[in-house]
Design an enzyme around this catalytic site. Structure first.
Site, PDB file in Angstrom:
ATOM      1  CG  HIS A  73      -9.358 -30.343  10.075  1.00  0.00           C
ATOM      2  ND1 HIS A  73     -10.514 -30.283  10.817  1.00  0.00           N
ATOM      3  CD2 HIS A  73      -8.399 -29.772  10.845  1.00  0.00           C
ATOM      4  CE1 HIS A  73     -10.262 -29.692  11.981  1.00  0.00           C
ATOM      5  NE2 HIS A  73      -8.988 -29.378  12.026  1.00  0.00           N
ATOM      6  CD  GLN A  90      -4.725 -24.147   8.372  1.00  0.00           C
ATOM      7  OE1 GLN A  90      -4.053 -23.133   8.256  1.00  0.00           O
ATOM      8  NE2 GLN A  90      -5.221 -24.564   9.526  1.00  0.00           N
TER       9      GLN A  90
HETATM   10  C1  LIG Z   1      -7.870 -27.681   7.185  1.00  0.00           C
HETATM   11  C2  LIG Z   1      -8.812 -27.284   8.252  1.00  0.00           C
HETATM   12  N1  LIG Z   1     -10.126 -27.454   8.062  1.00  0.00           N
HETATM   13  C3  LIG Z   1     -11.036 -27.112   8.986  1.00  0.00           C
HETATM   14  C4  LIG Z   1     -10.656 -26.577  10.186  1.00  0.00           C
HETATM   15  C5  LIG Z   1     -11.713 -26.210  11.168  1.00  0.00           C
HETATM   16  O1  LIG Z   1     -11.726 -24.825  11.396  1.00  0.00           O
HETATM   17  P1  LIG Z   1     -12.586 -24.257  12.605  1.00  0.00           P
HETATM   18  O2  LIG Z   1     -12.090 -24.906  13.847  1.00  0.00           O
HETATM   19  O3  LIG Z   1     -12.320 -22.787  12.588  1.00  0.00           O
HETATM   20  O4  LIG Z   1     -13.998 -24.597  12.333  1.00  0.00           O
HETATM   21  C6  LIG Z   1      -9.287 -26.378  10.433  1.00  0.00           C
HETATM   22  C7  LIG Z   1      -8.776 -25.822  11.694  1.00  0.00           C
HETATM   23  O5  LIG Z   1      -8.986 -26.291  12.779  1.00  0.00           O
HETATM   24  C8  LIG Z   1      -8.353 -26.731   9.444  1.00  0.00           C
HETATM   25  O6  LIG Z   1      -7.052 -26.561   9.633  1.00  0.00           O
END
Ligand SMILES: Cc1ncc(COP(=O)(O)O)c(C=O)c1O
Ligand SMILES: Cc1ncc(COP(=O)(O)O)c(C=O)c1O
Lengths: 156, 400, 400, 156
Positions: free
Chosen positions: C116, C195
């Site tokens: 991500h 996730q």
């Molecule tokens: C695999 C993964 N990592 C990181 C994030 C970032 O999470 P957040 O937006 O809650 O900081 C997400 C979701 O957006 C995600 O699916």
């Protein structure tokens, strides 16, 4: 809300087979647009001749049916118009999409009017407004010689 | 809506009938409308913003951006210059970290001795780059010595970061003057407005500072939301602060380009419900009118200082001539924590400690103090209860 | 409590009777108990934590720390190693920024092509220090090519940061194996577990990674709260990340010393109500038992993939053998945003776009996709509705 | 909750006039404690002789009445006791404050017992528990030769 109003045959057709696609020759104005929500990018090229007429116009980029159709229809309508007329048209487009205001018929031929108005339905899908307006914002940026890419998130 | 029956708009005073809440500078209680909207959002409309094409997400995104506009209008900022962070602390860290790329060895940063740790520690981090921090001194009254500013500014001064209203003395820094002086020398100014917004008239277009930081939870809004006003030229010149979703334009294995505008500084999922409800807090303050709130709170402060002055052994932490909605004091010979425990028995909530301002306390030769801070829901009776409790405290500790 | 009538525990499905929510990977809907506790806190018990001696503050602080303990037990972490941030994105930024002091020119960071953006952009920032980022490739099925790992690790590899479960393909990375390999070479490992938690069994003591990041809002808790597990040796070795109140020990004009333990990394006011309510989310999941949730969600995923496979023109984004609670697809010739608009008419909420994973999408030669992600409240009927809507979409776009 | 139970005369007296205050001579063990909530700091010094007896003990620092009284009383009670006994006492102190458990009378003289028990009331003021326990935690750290300052936020 009726989806067939949004996805009219005309739009599906332009979405699948966009006109004036690619980089046109002799472009002397261009601008980039970006919709961070979709990740869609568009690049508008145009040639303004000595009489300030849009001699040629084209676009490149990828996007949803609405976005591609809007770009394609835009190029068809704007080609051959004066810069001033192009600016009138883009304002009219925003008015149509955002305020539901119909365009002045005198400004367009019947065929152009049908194409232009085919996008009116987008106004009833707020999340898709940016898809339709991005190309027109980018057109304005190209006319303005704006070097910074347009970000539809900020503008609309 | 009037300030007279305002307590009834805050659920906390229904469930805690005797509560005398004098800790608004720490965090404000929430009006019913704010909690209602947040609750409704979480129950019936919950969605993350900006990332979905479906209706719930569209509605959430629209409400989220409305909140940004409401904040913008409230502080008379400009379109596209309000960034959401997690709190004022993050806002200031963002400014200091992003600004550091313009700093080199020997450069100077100008703060004041009245700064909250959140407007000192982030700048202290930059000492790693061998930059120097100078402090505008405060006098015994807790006032910024404005005459010293000109001699403290040198050719090496690269940024000035100053507290708007002290969270210990209630002193209002002469930020307008400071910004004028800085402007002549082309030095950017950051204002820690955490105690300014909702207690003073904040007009950013008029102030014309480069950065202004504050927190939602201190202005009757939900926690978890900070605000940062940033002039658009910095939006462009700064590199991003946090990296992640929502702040990029294009990502590949070798390179990354960033979104433009405020998006560049908003990485990851923000608390949508909390931001949406913040708009209600702003609306609530607007309805009461900020000038009425200022008058109300200053009257209370004056009344309280007047009454406390009549009690022996009460020693104020500074006596600035500019009063806002708070002040601090000690009872001679009794530690602030002991005082606070006695107050607690009378349902009085105050903060005891150094209030994240060790420098100011050291300057005043004390370790800690009791802070009394007012919000729109306080009244003279609260002050009277406080005075009775101070007397009780003195009796318990055998002072007279 | 059983998974059968679980929908009734979520207010959103009462007010939006037709809602088919398939966007839990973006943000999960909240159980009634979570919203109730948060609402009660904001109305009747609101206080900031850790900074007041009075009862409200004491009760809030205790509830806050209980939540930390609940999280710790939920992921089987260790006492004093759970840090509260604003979201998973901040958690990973914290690790990358603090770790950078151990990096010098030529050092290498190992990620994967499935990351991500929030587990790539923060490391990309470190390229300023001339460190190199290498990527473990993914194959066409979206699976991490574990055999490539050994050849990618060199003497210069200083840290490995890997996604636990892909938010696009649902693939579970072989993190246990990676951690074992890394341990032999004494390389610390950071896991993006955003996730993973609430969809897989997360046992940090068993995993024995150095860092594990996740978000409250994705595990049925409130927004505005992120979590970071950090092994205590790093708590000591890292410099602080954000500076401000709550993370200092002693402050004077020349120097600052920091608090020890997790406090060093928690600057400024945290959202007390949100953290307190997070405990209810954890409790809710615990009651249902994570192993039942895993079975439920994997069954749904299998059922959905099976049904969608039978529809012409549906193209999956990867077909990893390890299934979790989500998968992504496209309908050939129709852009994901158009699909999503059609779905929206049938009250189906999915995410359309690159899901903050441009690299993965580019690798698969696509720009965007539709993601279907399940939570505990989904059922087979949701999948059936989805299939009907796909067919409708194809008809509208004149595919067959 | 009755405040006079918390602020007994004995506590007020020790709070105002702490015994064994300052750095004692010949200290061969010491440790620092910190309460980040209050900003209070304490430094405990002690001399363990060859027979593992606390020959001398003292403290420095500032804090609230509870914290100073607790430190002062601690030094009075621990002085002259064996290291083992000191450890038994500090466990007994935590048990008294946190679980309300009375100390075994046999372990102390009557005077010591009165002093020790005078702090029992703190247990009913949860926000003040750390004020009372900090010095005892720091005593343990001194006995353990712990170099890292004790942080009461983390311990209690
Ligand atoms: C695999 C993964 N990592 C990181 C994030 C970032 O999470 P957040 O937006 O809650 O900081 C997400 C979701 O957006 C995600 O699916
Ligand atoms: C003057 C001042 N600046 C900054 C802060 C930090 O605010 P926050 O904790 O919301 O980040 C505070 C409050 O704690 C404050 O009073």
């Amino acid at each position: 809300m009726d989806l067939t109003e949004l996805y009219q045959d005309l739009i599906l057709d332009h979405g699948k087979k966009p006109r004036n696609f690619g980089k046109c020759n002799s472009a002397n104005h261009d601008a980039k647009g970006h919709n961070p929500l979709c990740g869609d990018n568009i690049h508008v090229y145009l040639n303004l001749d000595n009489n300030n007429k849009v001699k040629d116009i084209s676009f490149e980029g990828s996007g949803c049916a609405i976005s591609v159709a809007s770009s394609s229809i835009m190029t068809e309508i704007v080609k051959g118009k004066s810069e001033k007329k192009a600016r009138v048209l883009l304002e009219a487009f925003f008015k149509m999409i955002k305020e539901g205001q119909e365009i002045n018929k005198a400004d367009l031929t019947e065929d152009e009017h049908i194409k232009f108005s085919s996008l009116a339905g987008v106004g009833r899908f707020p999340m898709r407004v940016k898809c339709a307006t991005l190309s027109w914002h980018t057109l304005r940026a190209a006319l303005d010689n704006e070097k910074k890419p347009i970000n539809s998130e900020i503008i609309d | 809506m009037s300030l007279k029956d305002i307590k009834s708009k805050f659920p906390i005073f229904k469930s805690n009938k005797k509560l005398v809440y004098l800790d608004t500078a720490n965090s404000a209680q929430k009006p019913k409308v704010v909690v209602d909207v947040m609750d409704d959002f979480y129950r019936n409309k919950y969605s993350n913003i900006g990332r979905g094409v479906y209706s719930l997400a569209g509605i959430a995104t629209e409400a989220y951006e409305q909140s940004r506009r409401a904040i913008k209008e409230f502080v008379n900022g400009s379109e596209g210059e309000i960034i959401f962070t997690k709190n004022s602390t993050e806002s200031i860290n963002l400014v200091a970290t992003c600004f550091s790329k313009f700093l080199k060895e020997g450069d100077e940063i100008l703060l004041s001795e009245a700064e909250h740790h959140s407007n000192y520690v982030p700048w202290h981090f930059l000492r790693k780059k061998k930059v120097n921090i100078k402090f505008i001194p405060i006098n015994n009254d807790g006032e910024l010595d404005i005459n010293k500013i000109n001699s403290l500014i040198t050719k090496k001064t690269k940024i000035i970061s100053i507290i708007h209203i002290s969270n210990v003395t209630g002193h209002t820094s002469p930020i307008k003057k400071i910004i004028e002086i800085a402007k002549l020398k082309k030095i950017p100014v950051c204002i820690d407005g955490t105690q300014g917004v909702a207690h003073a008239n904040v007009n950013l277009k008029e102030l014309d500072c480069d950065f202004y930081a504050f927190s939602s939870h201190k202005i009757y809004g939900p926690a978890g939301v900070g605000l940062l006003f940033m002039k658009s030229k910095w939006l462009d010149q700064f590199d991003p602060f946090l990296g992640g979703g929502g702040m990029i334009q294009n990502v590949d294995l070798k390179n990354i380009t960033y979104a433009s505008g405020v998006s560049k500084f908003e990485a990851g999922t923000m608390p949508s419900a909390e931001v949406v409800a913040l708009k209600e807090a702003v609306h609530f303050i607007d309805q009461l009118k900020i000038k009425n709130i200022i008058t109300h709170e200053q009257n209370l402060t004056n009344y309280a200082i007047d009454k406390l002055s009549q009690i022996n052994d009460v020693e104020f932490v500074g006596t600035p001539s500019s009063k806002s909605s708070l002040f601090s004091f000690n009872i001679k010979g009794i530690h602030s924590h002991d005082v606070s425990t006695v107050f607690d028995q009378d349902h009085i909530a105050v903060r005891a400690g150094h209030h994240c301002c060790q420098i100011l306390h050291k300057k005043m030769n004390i370790v800690s103090s009791i802070r009394v801070s007012f919000g729109i829901y306080n009244n003279k009776q609260d002050v009277d209860t406080l005075c009775e409790s101070i007397k009780k405290c003195k009796k318990l500790f055998k002072l007279n």
